[in-house]
Write a protein that holds these residues in place. Structure first.
Motif, PDB file in Angstrom:
ATOM      1  N   ILE A 240       0.867  -1.182   0.000  1.00  0.00           N
ATOM      2  CA  ILE A 240       0.000   0.000   0.000  1.00  0.00           C
ATOM      3  C   ILE A 240       0.901   1.228   0.000  1.00  0.00           C
ATOM      4  O   ILE A 240       1.744   1.385   0.886  1.00  0.00           O
ATOM      5  CB  ILE A 240      -0.902   0.031   1.249  1.00  0.00           C
ATOM      6  N   ILE A 241       0.738   2.092  -0.990  1.00  0.00           N
ATOM      7  CA  ILE A 241       1.552   3.306  -1.061  1.00  0.00           C
ATOM      8  C   ILE A 241       0.703   4.481  -0.589  1.00  0.00           C
ATOM      9  O   ILE A 241      -0.265   4.864  -1.243  1.00  0.00           O
ATOM     10  CB  ILE A 241       2.068   3.570  -2.490  1.00  0.00           C
ATOM     11  N   ASP A 242       1.053   5.035   0.575  1.00  0.00           N
ATOM     12  CA  ASP A 242       0.346   6.221   1.061  1.00  0.00           C
ATOM     13  C   ASP A 242       1.334   7.365   1.324  1.00  0.00           C
ATOM     14  O   ASP A 242       1.019   8.328   2.015  1.00  0.00           O
ATOM     15  CB  ASP A 242      -0.478   5.903   2.305  1.00  0.00           C
ATOM     16  N   GLY A 243       2.519   7.220   0.748  1.00  0.00           N
ATOM     17  CA  GLY A 243       3.534   8.273   0.815  1.00  0.00           C
ATOM     18  C   GLY A 243       4.223   8.357  -0.534  1.00  0.00           C
ATOM     19  O   GLY A 243       3.594   8.199  -1.575  1.00  0.00           O
ATOM     20  N   GLN A 244       5.548   8.574  -0.532  1.00  0.00           N
ATOM     21  CA  GLN A 244       6.296   8.586  -1.787  1.00  0.00           C
ATOM     22  C   GLN A 244       7.031   7.258  -1.938  1.00  0.00           C
ATOM     23  O   GLN A 244       7.465   6.661  -0.954  1.00  0.00           O
ATOM     24  CB  GLN A 244       7.297   9.738  -1.819  1.00  0.00           C
ATOM     25  N   ASN A 245       7.152   6.797  -3.158  1.00  0.00           N
ATOM     26  CA  ASN A 245       7.863   5.541  -3.403  1.00  0.00           C
ATOM     27  C   ASN A 245       8.140   5.413  -4.891  1.00  0.00           C
ATOM     28  O   ASN A 245       7.355   4.814  -5.634  1.00  0.00           O
ATOM     29  CB  ASN A 245       7.043   4.343  -2.902  1.00  0.00           C
TER      30      ASN A 245
END
Length: 334
Positions: A139-144
């Protein structure tokens, strides 16, 4: 015993290549005990999240099938892995019926999505492929930047639904699903394939975002891939793929009994200044079964180094034997 250890040392390696021209390296490797290969993509294709126009123009189902058949002639029970991600990298683009787009997948019922994934996997099986390094459960809920344009959403419940359907569908066609990248990497400042970076997310957020991995396990995923970077809240010193604490969480807290696959051991965030051999030993000792490494002439020396480590006690011989047995079970269709 020595011959058995030598073969086990090769059985636990998953060499990755960006070409189908692998016979010179893979045939000796397979004859001496190897049983896995990753038919991957170039760095440019990886970054673009798409196969190149040159590859799409020159690769055909018959040509791909023939290349795999040449390897299977040496090792009939061969793990042939590819990246075939829902919404991300699809190595078999143009060779098999396509997966639905991510937008479409979110509109389909679980049964309909599983059936679409089964059809794609059935096409892959016809080519000789037996493993998808997918689904991506992060789950991406920031930067990546590493996982940008590869993940399936920012809401755990929605992603869990897609993950479960994907696993169900592809495994119904005889493809092993490798759910990745445990324990989930929601926010990384840099690409772990290029820099030594650490996940700084608090444990409660990691656990909150872990729902898709739990859904994959409930759906029967045969394999899970650990991530390439340290997770400070669990073990800030070792990457997830070399961390006993991360492996213990997966095995004990989530109850996963299947194959544990490391992410790319050549990544800077995984190596952390150590040699590839030292990293491979650490990954096996932590609990990984199948080690993803770059393919090349160094495979022989790496295998010999792992065998020597088992001989001298740096790796417990039973740990190596158990890992190799789990890999062979998957290779045999178990």
């Amino acid at each position: 015993m020595s011959a058995s250890i030598d073969r086990d040392a090769r059985a636990v390696l998953l060499p990755a290549f960006d070409t189908l021209d692998v016979l010179d390296i893979m045939v000796p490797f397979l004859k001496e005990g190897g049983c896995s290969v990753l038919i991957g993509e170039t760095r440019a294709e990886y970054v673009a999240r798409a196969m190149s126009t040159e590859r799409l123009a020159c690769e055909t189902p018959d040509g791909f099938r023939a290349s795999i058949a040449a390897l299977q002639a040496v090792t009939p029970h061969l793990i042939v892995a590819v990246d075939q991600e829902l919404g991300g990298i699809q190595r078999l683009a143009g060779l098999v019926p396509p997966l639905p787009t991510l937008d479409e997948a979110h509109t389909l019922s679980p049964d309909a999505l599983a059936e679409r994934c089964r059809i794609t996997a059935q096409g892959a099986r016809a080519l000789g492929v037996s493993m998808f390094l997918a689904p991506i459960a992060d789950i991406i809920d920031g930067q990546n930047v590493w996982l940008r344009a590869r993940t399936m959403g920012s809401y755990p419940q929605a992603v869990a639904r897609l993950v479960s359907a994907f696993v169900t569908g592809v495994q119904a066609a005889g493809i092993t699903a490798v759910t990745k990248h445990f324990p989930g990497f929601n926010d990384l400042a840099e690409d772990p394939a290029l820099a030594d970076v650490c996940l700084a997310t608090p444990l409660d957020r990691i656990l909150h975002n872990m729902l898709p991995f739990k859904a994959a396990i409930e759906a029967g995923t045969k394999a899970i891939m650990t991530g390439p970077a340290p997770v400070a809240a669990i073990d800030g010193n070792n990457s997830a793929s070399t961390s006993p604490a991360v492996m213990a969480m997966l095995r004990s807290q989530l109850g996963f009994k299947g194959l544990v696959v490391s992410d790319d051991l050549d990544a800077p965030a995984t190596l952390r200044g150590q040699s590839l051999l030292e990293t491979a030993i650490a990954s096996l000792n932590a609990g990984a079964d199948l080690l993803l490494v770059a393919g090349g002439p160094h495979l022989s020396a790496l295998s010999e180094g792992i065998a020597a480590a088992a001989q001298c006690g740096d790796i417990k011989q039973q740990r190596l034997a158990d890992a190799a047995a789990r890999v062979r079970q998957i290779a045999g269709g178990g």
